[in-house]
Enzyme design. Structure first.
Site, mmCIF file in Angstrom:
data_model
loop_
_atom_site.group_PDB
_atom_site.id
_atom_site.type_symbol
_atom_site.label_atom_id
_atom_site.label_comp_id
_atom_site.label_asym_id
_atom_site.label_seq_id
_atom_site.Cartn_x
_atom_site.Cartn_y
_atom_site.Cartn_z
ATOM 1 N N ASP A 110 29.977 59.888 143.533
ATOM 2 C CA ASP A 110 30.820 58.850 142.954
ATOM 3 C C ASP A 110 29.987 57.619 142.631
ATOM 4 O O ASP A 110 29.438 56.985 143.541
ATOM 5 C CB ASP A 110 31.925 58.498 143.965
ATOM 6 N N ASP A 299 31.828 55.978 135.736
ATOM 7 C CA ASP A 299 32.341 56.463 137.010
ATOM 8 C C ASP A 299 32.414 57.985 137.067
ATOM 9 O O ASP A 299 33.365 58.590 136.589
ATOM 10 C CB ASP A 299 33.726 55.845 137.270
#
Ligand SMILES: *[C@@H]1O[C@H](CO)[C@@H](O)[C@H](O)[C@H]1NC(C)=O
Ligand SMILES: *[C@@H]1O[C@H](CO)[C@@H](O)[C@H](O)[C@H]1NC(C)=O
Ligand SMILES: *[C@@H]1O[C@H](CO)[C@@H](O)[C@H](O)[C@H]1NC(C)=O
Ligand SMILES: *[C@@H]1O[C@H](CO)[C@@H](O)[C@H](O)[C@H]1NC(C)=O
Ligand SMILES: *[C@@H]1O[C@H](CO)[C@@H](O)[C@H](O)[C@H]1NC(C)=O
Length: 413
Positions: A110, A299
């Site tokens: 992430d 992201d």
């Protein structure tokens, strides 16, 4: 911009159950590798887990240490760069294996958070028992810390909180061994979000300034302990869901010019913490920008492209998508339409990067879903921020550089 320092975007992954459900029905023939999604017929529940936003409890901006070398790092060959192979779960989650102490975990990579966490053996919730749990008594390299840890995620429908405490142990990734990596052992986590995740925990690749508890992120420890040549990583996500084990690559400490086409375009971060940049313009048709000088974060923990709700309305109008096409936060579209949809153009660092409809529309065995969503149907957006998730990353090679606080981007080969 100010509120973003306090309220950050954390992991935002989307499990497209609708698609998974239909892929599932057909995949028994194809023997797709699946863990934990087998019996998933409850599409609504999974689709609901669209976006998760965490609130940084405490944040203290701080960057890589003075150790940062200024020598130019040139990648000679791919084999010299430590590389983590990623698993691709339905083009929605990208994760890989790490070892903490002597126990193995699958962790989601992430780029919009900066902590490492895994479930703890001290968690007896059903959802924890479904995953690998860290047991410190089984580790000779464990060092107690014990500070309380909490991450809060705000989905569209409910606040979601993970709780636990910090511990320190040896971390192995891509053949490298980090000593004394502090991570969180999670003792409480929401079943609705993690019940069906194929990964055990999350590996944050953001800056230390968004690290909860001011824990030094793994990438910086890798660098400070001299295991990688520069505090940077490169990411490639593959988009063929039929090849889960060929999900892409996370290159630690370097770049591999054989993996992208042409030159890298360097883009300075507009804000440090997330991998946030100012995008010159984003347009669907020539002459009509969806936005100009938009703030966006890259992201890898988000499956789709999250846009402000007004922008989503404009995109849906253009695609002929109506409210009736909405299925728990995502929008379906007839696959017949895909060939007539426009190319999406991102002007980044004065260079155009295009995303064809076949990239931004996801096709799961004949069920097509728009790659655009928004976190809210009404007012409270992420202050206009675009979240460029896996749909965006698909055709690209991106290097994320903490030392020079920039990304470098090129079409992947
Ligand atoms: C944790 O590891 C210890 C030492 O191997 C073992 O005795 C204990 O049963 C383990 N705990 C759980 C809950 O598995
Ligand atoms: C790891 O922690 C131990 C115990 O605190 C310490 O002796 C050692 O120097 C640390 N190693 C690194 C690389 O930080
Ligand atoms: C979690 O998964 C199990 C087994 O897959 C299922 O029985 C249970 O109902 C699920 N719980 C939730 C909240 O989704
Ligand atoms: C726990 O970890 C945090 C973050 O690395 C550190 O600041 C703190 O000093 C540690 N506490 C103990 C008791 O080791
Ligand atoms: C995706 O992977 C499958 C299985 O390896 C392969 O047959 C197919 O050609 C691939 N599709 C594309 C578009 O590369």
């Amino acid at each position: 911009m100010q509120p973003l320092k306090k309220v950050g975007l954390g992991i935002t992954f989307l499990l497209l159950a609708l698609l998974v459900g239909s892929a599932e029905a057909k995949s028994s023939r194809r023997k797709i590798h699946r863990v934990g999604l087998q019996r998933d017929t409850d599409q609504r529940k999974i689709l609901r887990n669209l976006g998760h936003q965490y609130k940084v409890i405490r944040s203290k901006p701080r960057l890589a240490t003075a150790q940062a070398e200024t020598t130019m790092f040139t990648a000679s060959s791919s084999s010299s760069i430590p590389t983590e192979t990623l698993t691709n779960s339905y083009n929605t989650e990208y994760y890989g294996q790490v070892t903490i102490g002597s126990q193995q975990f699958q962790v989601l990579f992430d780029t919009a958070s900066a902590n490492l966490w895994v479930p703890s053996v001290k968690c007896n919730q059903k959802v924890c028992l479904q995953h690998n749990r860290y047991n410190s008594s089984r580790s000779k390299t464990y060092a107690a810390n014990g500070s309380a840890f909490q991450i809060e995620y705000a989905t569209r429908e409910e606040a979601v909180i993970l709780e636990g405490f910090l511990s320190t142990d040896r971390l192995k990734i891509a053949g490298l061994t980090v000593k004394n990596q502090t991570f969180a052992e999670i003792t409480s986590m929401p079943e609705s979000v993690f019940n069906r995740s194929n990964f055990d925990g999350i590996f944050g690749l953001g800056f230390r300034s968004i690290s909860i508890g001011d824990v030094n992120p793994p990438l910086l420890n890798l660098f400070e302990q001299g295991l990688i040549e520069a505090p940077l990583f490169s990411l490639i996500l593959n988009r063929n869901a039929s090849e889960p084990s060929n999900g892409g690559q996370l290159l630690l400490g370097g770049s591999d010019p054989t993996l992208y086409s042409g030159c890298l375009t360097y883009v300075p971060l507009s804000q440090v913490g997330y991998w946030q940049i100012t995008v010159g313009s984003i347009s669907l048709d020539t002459g009509s920008d969806l936005c100009s000088n938009c703030e966006a974060i890259i992201d890898a923990g988000t499956s789709l492209i999250v846009v402000p709700s007004a922008t989503l309305a404009a995109i849906n109008l253009r695609f002929g998508i109506t409210a009736a096409d909405k299925r728990d936060g995502v929008y379906t579209i007839s696959c017949d339409k895909v060939s007539s949809l426009p190319v999406l153009t991102f002007n980044i660092g004065r260079r155009d990067f295009t995303l064809p409809a076949s990239s931004y529309i996801l096709n799961y065995d004949g069920t097509c879903v728009s790659g655009f969503t928004s976190l809210s149907d009404g007012g409270n957006d992420l202050t206009g921020l675009w979240v460029l998730g896996d749909v965006f990353l698909g055709p690209l090679y991106i290097e994320f550089d903490m030392e020079y606080k920039r990304i470098a981007i090129a079409p992947k080969l």
